[in-house]
Motif scaffolding. Structure first.
Motif, short mmCIF file in Angstrom:
data_model
loop_
_atom_site.label_atom_id
_atom_site.label_comp_id
_atom_site.label_asym_id
_atom_site.label_seq_id
_atom_site.Cartn_x
_atom_site.Cartn_y
_atom_site.Cartn_z
N TYR A 184 -4.90 4.38 3.19
CA TYR A 184 -3.97 3.74 2.15
C TYR A 184 -4.56 3.79 0.91
N SER A 213 -9.70 2.87 4.75
CA SER A 213 -9.49 2.99 3.13
C SER A 213 -8.93 4.43 2.95
N ASP A 214 -9.23 5.51 3.64
CA ASP A 214 -8.70 6.81 3.57
C ASP A 214 -7.35 6.93 4.01
N LEU A 230 -3.63 -8.38 4.82
CA LEU A 230 -5.18 -8.21 4.72
C LEU A 230 -5.61 -9.76 5.34
N LEU A 236 -4.33 0.81 -2.24
CA LEU A 236 -3.80 -0.29 -2.37
C LEU A 236 -3.05 -0.48 -3.80
N ARG A 290 -11.18 -2.87 10.25
CA ARG A 290 -11.80 -3.35 9.03
C ARG A 290 -11.19 -2.25 7.91
N LEU A 291 -10.92 -2.88 6.68
CA LEU A 291 -10.37 -2.26 5.36
C LEU A 291 -11.17 -1.03 5.24
N ASN A 292 -12.36 -1.20 5.27
CA ASN A 292 -13.48 0.13 4.95
C ASN A 292 -13.18 1.06 5.89
N GLU A 293 -12.63 0.74 7.14
CA GLU A 293 -12.67 1.79 8.07
C GLU A 293 -11.37 2.68 8.04
N ARG A 346 -6.85 -4.42 -5.25
CA ARG A 346 -7.55 -5.51 -4.42
C ARG A 346 -7.96 -6.60 -5.01
N VAL A 395 0.88 -1.12 0.01
CA VAL A 395 -0.03 -0.09 -0.01
C VAL A 395 0.84 1.25 0.07
#
Length: 249
Positions: A230, A227-228, A203, A232, A222-225, A248, A190
């Protein structure tokens, strides 16, 4: 021609049963009849004990051969990967450090099935296991200095000190031993948005959720938490741990 002392020492060195059978180095024996491992043992011991002192050009030649052999091994590891295609995820070349890692730890680069006891471990227990391993590895490995980390391309399992790659492969190794399938444990390169630095995280897929294990964060998110935080770049494929895909997988 080697003197008597060298011939005797070489014969003793080559008597190692693991590497080769008993041989006697003499001027009348063709060197092609000796195994590569045997010659390596002989030369290493002769050089270490100062029985022979080769010229500087010879030493540089041996060093260059070592580096060329290493590069050929890495190229073989990358180019010999089977063709694979993920829907919507184009295949890309894996990181060079990953190729080196698979040469040193081939078992960690093989596909492993789920060996967890599903009737015993609930999702909450798996969540605790992820946090425990994440905290244990983050605490157990000393962070390497930035200057040394930038020149370190080898990922090692549980080193004394290491960079982000060492943390990620160690966590993946422990989870594999705990029975997690390789398809759920994906190394991911990332870019940290705040600094623009390339970084490696792990992951972990659990059902529909994807969790991030990062040495820069003591908590599993969680990745969606996050996501701002990183971008990918490339990740391991779920179908084949030797294959990497863009973004991803």
């Amino acid at each position: 021609m080697l003197n008597r002392r060298v011939r005797i020492f070489a014969a003793i060195a080559c008597a190692e049963p693991v590497w080769c059978s008993w041989v006697a180095i003499d001027s009348g024996i063709d060197a092609s009849r000796l195994s590569i491992n045997c010659l390596t043992i002989v030369m290493a011991n002769l050089l270490r004990r100062n029985i022979i002192r080769p010229p500087i050009k010879f030493v540089r030649l041996i060093s260059m051969i070592r580096h060329v052999s290493r590069m050929l091994a890495m190229m073989y590891c990358v180019c010999s990967q089977p063709a694979h295609s993920d829907l919507g995820a184009p295949e890309v070349a894996p990181p060079l450090s990953f190729s080196l890692f698979c040469i040193q730890y081939p078992a960690d680069c093989q596909e492993q099935r789920d060996r967890r006891i599903t009737n015993y471990r609930s999702r909450m227990q798996r969540w605790r296991e992820l946090n425990q391993i994440n905290a244990t590895v983050n605490f157990g490995i000393m962070p390497k200095a930035m200057s040394a980390s930038r020149n370190d391309y080898e990922w090692t399992i549980f080193p004394y000190d290491g960079n982000c790659g060492d943390y990620a492969v160690t966590k993946r190794h422990l989870l594999l031993r705990a029975g997690w399938p390789s398809s759920s444990l994906l190394l991911a390169e990332v870019i940290i948005r705040a600094t623009g630095e390339h970084h490696l995280v792990l992951l972990v897929r659990e059902g529909r959720a994807v969790f991030v294990l990062d040495n820069l964060n003591p908590i599993v998110f969680r990745l969606n938490e996050v996501s701002d935080q990183y971008v990918l770049v490339r990740t391991e494929s779920e179908q084949n741990p030797l294959v990497w895909t863009r973004g991803r997988s």
